[in-house]
Design a protein around this motif. Structure first.
Motif, short mmCIF file in Angstrom:
data_model
loop_
_atom_site.label_atom_id
_atom_site.label_comp_id
_atom_site.label_asym_id
_atom_site.label_seq_id
_atom_site.Cartn_x
_atom_site.Cartn_y
_atom_site.Cartn_z
N THR A 11 0.84 -1.20 0.00
CA THR A 11 0.00 0.00 0.00
C THR A 11 0.88 1.25 0.00
O THR A 11 0.63 2.20 -0.73
N TYR A 12 1.93 1.22 0.83
CA TYR A 12 2.87 2.34 0.85
C TYR A 12 3.48 2.56 -0.54
O TYR A 12 3.53 3.68 -1.03
N ILE A 13 3.93 1.45 -1.14
CA ILE A 13 4.60 1.58 -2.44
C ILE A 13 3.68 2.26 -3.45
O ILE A 13 4.09 3.15 -4.18
N GLY A 14 2.41 1.87 -3.46
CA GLY A 14 1.48 2.48 -4.40
C GLY A 14 1.08 3.88 -3.99
O GLY A 14 1.21 4.83 -4.78
N MET A 15 0.62 4.03 -2.76
CA MET A 15 0.02 5.30 -2.35
C MET A 15 1.03 6.45 -2.30
O MET A 15 0.67 7.61 -2.49
N THR A 16 2.31 6.11 -2.03
CA THR A 16 3.30 7.20 -2.01
C THR A 16 3.53 7.75 -3.42
O THR A 16 4.11 8.82 -3.58
N GLN A 17 3.05 7.03 -4.45
CA GLN A 17 3.15 7.58 -5.81
C GLN A 17 2.27 8.83 -5.96
O GLN A 17 2.48 9.63 -6.86
N MET A 18 1.29 8.96 -5.05
CA MET A 18 0.46 10.17 -5.10
C MET A 18 1.30 11.41 -4.78
O MET A 18 0.94 12.52 -5.20
N ASP A 19 2.41 11.21 -4.05
CA ASP A 19 3.33 12.33 -3.81
C ASP A 19 3.96 12.80 -5.12
O ASP A 19 4.41 13.92 -5.25
N HIS A 20 4.04 11.85 -6.08
CA HIS A 20 4.62 12.18 -7.38
C HIS A 20 3.52 12.41 -8.41
O HIS A 20 3.64 12.01 -9.57
N HIS A 21 2.42 12.95 -7.95
CA HIS A 21 1.33 13.41 -8.83
C HIS A 21 0.56 12.30 -9.52
O HIS A 21 -0.16 12.56 -10.47
N ALA A 22 0.71 11.07 -9.07
CA ALA A 22 -0.17 10.03 -9.60
C ALA A 22 -1.54 10.25 -8.98
O ALA A 22 -1.64 10.68 -7.83
N ASN A 23 -2.63 9.95 -9.73
CA ASN A 23 -3.92 10.10 -9.07
C ASN A 23 -4.25 8.86 -8.24
O ASN A 23 -3.57 7.83 -8.32
N PHE A 24 -5.31 8.95 -7.44
CA PHE A 24 -5.64 7.89 -6.49
C PHE A 24 -5.78 6.53 -7.16
O PHE A 24 -5.25 5.53 -6.68
N TRP A 25 -6.48 6.49 -8.29
CA TRP A 25 -6.75 5.20 -8.92
C TRP A 25 -5.48 4.55 -9.46
O TRP A 25 -5.32 3.32 -9.34
N VAL A 26 -4.58 5.38 -10.02
CA VAL A 26 -3.30 4.84 -10.50
C VAL A 26 -2.51 4.29 -9.32
O VAL A 26 -1.97 3.17 -9.36
N ALA A 27 -2.47 5.07 -8.24
CA ALA A 27 -1.73 4.63 -7.04
C ALA A 27 -2.29 3.33 -6.50
O ALA A 27 -1.54 2.40 -6.17
N ALA A 28 -3.62 3.23 -6.46
CA ALA A 28 -4.25 2.01 -5.96
C ALA A 28 -3.91 0.83 -6.87
O ALA A 28 -3.60 -0.27 -6.39
N ALA A 29 -3.94 1.07 -8.19
CA ALA A 29 -3.63 -0.01 -9.13
C ALA A 29 -2.19 -0.49 -8.95
O ALA A 29 -1.92 -1.69 -9.00
N ILE A 30 -1.28 0.47 -8.72
CA ILE A 30 0.12 0.09 -8.49
C ILE A 30 0.20 -0.79 -7.24
O ILE A 30 0.86 -1.84 -7.23
N SER A 31 -0.49 -0.38 -6.16
CA SER A 31 -0.48 -1.19 -4.92
C SER A 31 -0.93 -2.61 -5.20
O SER A 31 -0.30 -3.57 -4.75
N VAL A 32 -2.01 -2.76 -5.94
CA VAL A 32 -2.57 -4.10 -6.18
C VAL A 32 -1.60 -4.93 -7.03
O VAL A 32 -1.34 -6.10 -6.71
#
Lengths: 352, 299, 259
Positions: B53-74
């Motif tokens: 979850t950290y790996i995905g959600m911290t992408q939001m710090d780099h301007h990824a939107n929520f859904w992209v970040a969530a997809a990365i986590s999964v």
């Protein structure tokens, strides 16, 4: 019978050595040794449960809490009575709690048991925090007068102007080590006895064990009560020395249950000498970690730490996590197992 | 009349409790998936989900939107869990029952420490695309918010997907076969080893969904954020019987609702204890859980 | 001896009385009755899936009968639990070898005497003597009697299969049972071992009754005094081996399976 004497001599030898250590080292080391004694008792209990009766518990910190609080409670309400009575009360109460937890536990297979004991350890600190706050002290816990050295002990050591605090730590270290040695001796008896064998039979083959007349539930519950009693004693010892029993005491939280499991595996499951090694490892883990990081270029001055300022405080757990995984996969019998293997190899080499 | 029901205190508690309960059920489902596939209770389930979850959600710090970040986590959740199975769990099959437990406890310690080292212990609060303000009914709050509705929806959607995968696809059939009868499956030409890895991967992905959903709770994203949830998830899974996905969901919801009611009417400190007491009572009465059939011993 | 609630005139060791076992809707055993007397070797045979193992497990308390009862007249027990058998003078071997894998051969045999009095918790904890030395000597002598004393210090996984089966019998014998239950004693043994094993069992007849489950007919027929034949969960014949051999129901049951 000679075996018993041999073990007795072995334990006595360790005892003498430890007492010698306790009287020469610094106050910090003496305090660490005190802790190591208590850890050792808790580890022997867990090691017996896992190594001999084949059950697992990630809840022994809960029993330590029960023992610690019982000792503190008893001492508060019976001031001036011998410390030994507080200890015995602690053993009795935690054994009883062990019986209650052990009854469903004896019917459960490994993972259920591990999860249930973990849940027990997680929930237990809430009990003194939320219930009977006036008697159990809420989140403050209970405070008692810590164990202090008697006058004769001071007289004995006062020759070289040592601080009273240090002398006191030496005294508690000795008390702790003596109790640990006693426990080791009793458990070494049990390991080789008929009762100890019963545990191993149930672990190895439960169907065959029933057919030689063992009641599975009763045998497993017995091991559970024993591990609870020893954890309780360890918890009581820590409280008698520190003077406080509180929900936030490190040894009473579920993370300590995990630490105990880790240490036991590293030392060697089911081994008494493994428990001694593991106890020392537990007490000196921070020093060991610092030594390792300093000698591998991962210390506070390294580039990794510059990038990750929060690495240093977590290094200990990172190291222990890796060690636990590696040990279980490559050396499931722990340090003691490795040492035995090495010795047998050496013997076979020299015989050639 | 309807407004009264929607804003009734107990109804609100049940709704809020269900929202949390479904998430508990989701964590329980991960445990059940891994248990069914490989007879390992994954004690590191919480930290593994937290980590990805950290790996995905911290992408939001780099301007990824929520859904992209969530997809990365999964996606990372799937890969990470599958790799874990290959590297540290595979060597332990057919060993003593406690060995995998101990190894996963080691993984637990390791991952929480690494997460704390990399991301510190200060919680982060990923911004969800949903409001956490409860729906109103004639000026009074109901028990659900857009956010909690999303959380329930996401959890139920994933569970439905898993159910369809296992029950209605040939891959699901193979997955079940290799878990239940590995020897027979091997004879039938099923590559059991790979399917077990796949089973772990799926559980890891489901765990990541749970992690993302939970990181939107008021507690936020923190290294130990799933510790309590793991315990509750285990309790739900164990009450349900470790083998039963439906049991996991139902007991998850029951636990969620009961805890919410205790929180509201009594004392939040009691809620965790009640869950443990529930577990002990159920295991005393039915050591194999409620939703599994009694198995006879082999002699 | 205390008076027994079971009215038995003979000195019967084991009695299965009208046992029925159903798993769900499936009838594994229907109205099965037989008994074992002292000095008698009884064989329980039948085609695969006839319910031999179930009947055996009912006798040991591992499977609870849906109807009927198991009686051990000598100790007055009805439907005993597995852990009560040893004290009631009943010993059983398991399919395969069923030894304790992490205990030496000697310890395995000593384990057979686990139900003897003495050596309880406090005695054990304080390291007081509780007859373990004597027991060790006794275990060695039993191993010696079965001709496998040389393996005493070895681990069960390191010894040949035939030897391990003898160790399992030694573990049963050290309990000095009046009834010995053998679960597929012949399986996995070669011709020479089979003969020796049959000789061994025959030698026990003077001390105890023996009940064995077996599907190796060449082994059973010359060994036993009496046969109980099961088919589809029912007793279809009892009698001496020669009687049973000529029983048309038995021939049909066995031929039916061969087809």
């Amino acid at each position: 019978m000679s075996g018993t004497f041999k073990r007795l001599a072995w334990v006595l030898g360790g005892l003498v050595a430890a007492i010698a250590v306790a009287s020469i080292q610094s106050g910090t080391d003496a305090a660490n040794l005190t802790k190591a004694g208590a850890y050792c008792i808790a580890l022997v209990g867990l090691s017996f449960l896992t190594g001999w009766s084949g059950q697992i518990s990630i809840g022994n910190s809960g029993f330590m809490l029960v023992g610690g609080y019982s000792a503190a409670f008893w001492t508060l309400h019976h001031p001036g009575e011998p410390v030994a009575i507080s200890m015995i009360v602690a053993i009795a109460v935690s054994a009883f709690v062990g019986l209650i937890i052990g009854m469903p536990a004896t019917r459960l297979r490994g993972p259920y048991l591990a999860g249930m004991t973990l849940a027990f350890a997680v929930a237990l600190p809430y009990v003194p925090q939320s219930f009977a706050v006036s008697t159990l002290g809420g989140s403050q816990g209970l405070t008692i007068t810590p164990l202090s050295a008697p006058q004769w002990f001071f007289n004995l050591f006062d020759t070289n102007n040592t601080l009273p605090v240090v002398i006191n730590s030496r005294f508690t270290a000795m008390v702790s080590v003596v109790i640990a040695a006693l426990v080791l001796w009793l458990m070494s008896n049990l390991f080789t006895s008929k009762t100890g064998r019963a545990m191993r039979l149930v672990r190895d083959n439960d169907v065959a064990a029933e057919l030689v007349g063992l009641h599975l539930g009763r045998t497993r519950a017995q091991a559970f009560v024993l591990t609870a009693a020893l954890s309780g004693l360890a918890g009581a010892l820590l409280v008698m020395v520190s003077g406080t029993a509180s929900p936030s005491t490190y040894e009473f939280g579920f993370t300590f249950s995990i630490a105990l499991l880790t240490l036991m595996v590293l030392g060697g499951i089911g081994s008494l000498s493994g428990a001694i090694i593991a106890a020392l490892l537990g007490v000196y883990s921070l020093q060991i970690t610092t030594w390792i990081t300093d000698h591998t270029g991962l210390g506070p001055d390294s580039w990794v730490s510059a990038k990750l300022p929060n690495l240093a405080p977590n290094m200990e757990n990172i190291l222990f996590g890796i060690l636990l995984i590696v040990t279980m996969i490559f050396a499931p019998r722990g340090i003691v197992g490795l040492a035995t293997g090495l010795r047998q190899k050496l013997i076979s080499v020299t015989r050639r | 009349m309807i407004a009264n029901i929607l804003t009734n205190r107990i109804v609100n508690d049940i709704a809020g409790g269900t929202a949390q309960g479904v998430i508990i059920g989701l964590v329980a489902l991960c445990l059940v998936l891994v248990w069914r596939a490989t007879r390992v209770l994954n004690f590191a389930q919480g930290p593994m989900a937290m980590f990805v979850t950290y790996i995905g959600m911290t992408q939001m710090d780099h301007h990824a939107n929520f859904w992209v970040a969530a997809a990365i986590s999964v996606a990372v959740g799937f890969i990470f869990s599958a790799l874990t199975e290959i590297v540290i769990v595979k060597p332990l099959y057919h060993k003593a029952e406690i060995n995998p437990i101990v190894v996963m406890v080691g993984m637990f310690t390791l991952l929480e420490a690494v997460a704390s080292a990399v991301w510190t212990n200060i919680p982060r609060y990923p911004t969800a695309p949903f409001s956490s303000i409860n729906f109103q009914s004639e000026g009074n709050p109901t028990g659900l918010s857009p956010l909690s509705t999303f959380q329930i929806g996401a959890a139920l959607a994933i569970m439905t997907l898993v159910a369809i995968l296992f029950n209605y696809t040939s891959l699901g059939l193979k997955l079940r076969a290799s878990a239940l009868a590995p020897e027979v499956s091997k004879l039938l030409g099923i590559r059991v080893g790979r399917l077990l890895t796949l089973g772990w991967g799926i559980a890891g992905a489901v765990g990541a969904v749970a992690g993302v959903v939970i990181s939107l709770n008021p507690g936020g994203l923190a290294p130990n954020m799933l510790d309590a949830m793991f315990i509750l998830g285990f309790i739900a899974a164990a009450i349900g019987g470790l083998d039963s996905p439906l049991g996991a969901l139902v007991s998850g919801i029951v636990i969620g609702v009961v805890m919410q009611l205790i929180n509201d009417y009594w004392n939040s400190n009691y809620a965790d204890m009640v869950a443990v007491v529930l577990l002990v009572v159920v295991l005393m009465l039915r050591p194999q859980g409620i939703f599994t059939k009694n198995s006879t011993r082999r002699v | 001896m205390s008076s027994t609630p079971v009215a038995t005139t003979s000195s019967t060791l084991l009695e299965l009385d009208a046992i029925s076992v159903r798993f769900g809707g499936l009838a594994a055993l229907t109205d099965v009755s037989f008994s074992v007397n002292p000095g008698e070797i009884v064989g329980l045979i039948g085609p695969n899936g006839a319910g031999k193992t179930t009947a055996f497990n009912v006798a040991c308390g591992f499977v609870e009968p849906t109807e009927g009862s198991v009686r051990l007249p000598k100790s007055g027990l009805t439907n005993p639990q597995p852990s009560q058998l040893a004290r009631a003078g009943v010993a059983r071997t398991l399919q395969g070898v069923g030894l304790f894998e992490n205990c030496t051969v000697l310890e395995n045999v000593m384990a057979g005497a686990q139900s003897r009095p003495g050596g309880r918790f406090w005695t054990s904890l304080l390291g007081l003597p509780h007859g373990q030395k004597e027991l060790k000597a006794e275990a060695l002598s039993v191993l010696d009697r079965l001709g496998v004393a040389d393996y005493a210090a070895q681990m069960p996984t390191a010894i040949p299969y035939g030897i391990a089966k003898r160790v399992a019998v030694a573990r049963a014998l050290i309990a000095r049972p009046s009834l010995l239950l053998l679960d597929e004693p012949a399986s996995g043994l070669d011709e020479a071992e089979l003969d020796a094993f049959a000789e061994l069992i025959r030698g026990l007849r003077s001390e105890m009754g023996v009940l064995l489950v077996e599907h190796n007919m060449d082994f059973v027929m010359p060994l036993v005094d009496r046969l109980v034949v099961l088919s589809f969960g029912k007793v279809i014949a009892t009698g001496t081996p020669s009687e049973v051999r000529q029983n048309p129901a038995v021939i049909e049951a066995y031929l039916g399976v061969d087809e």
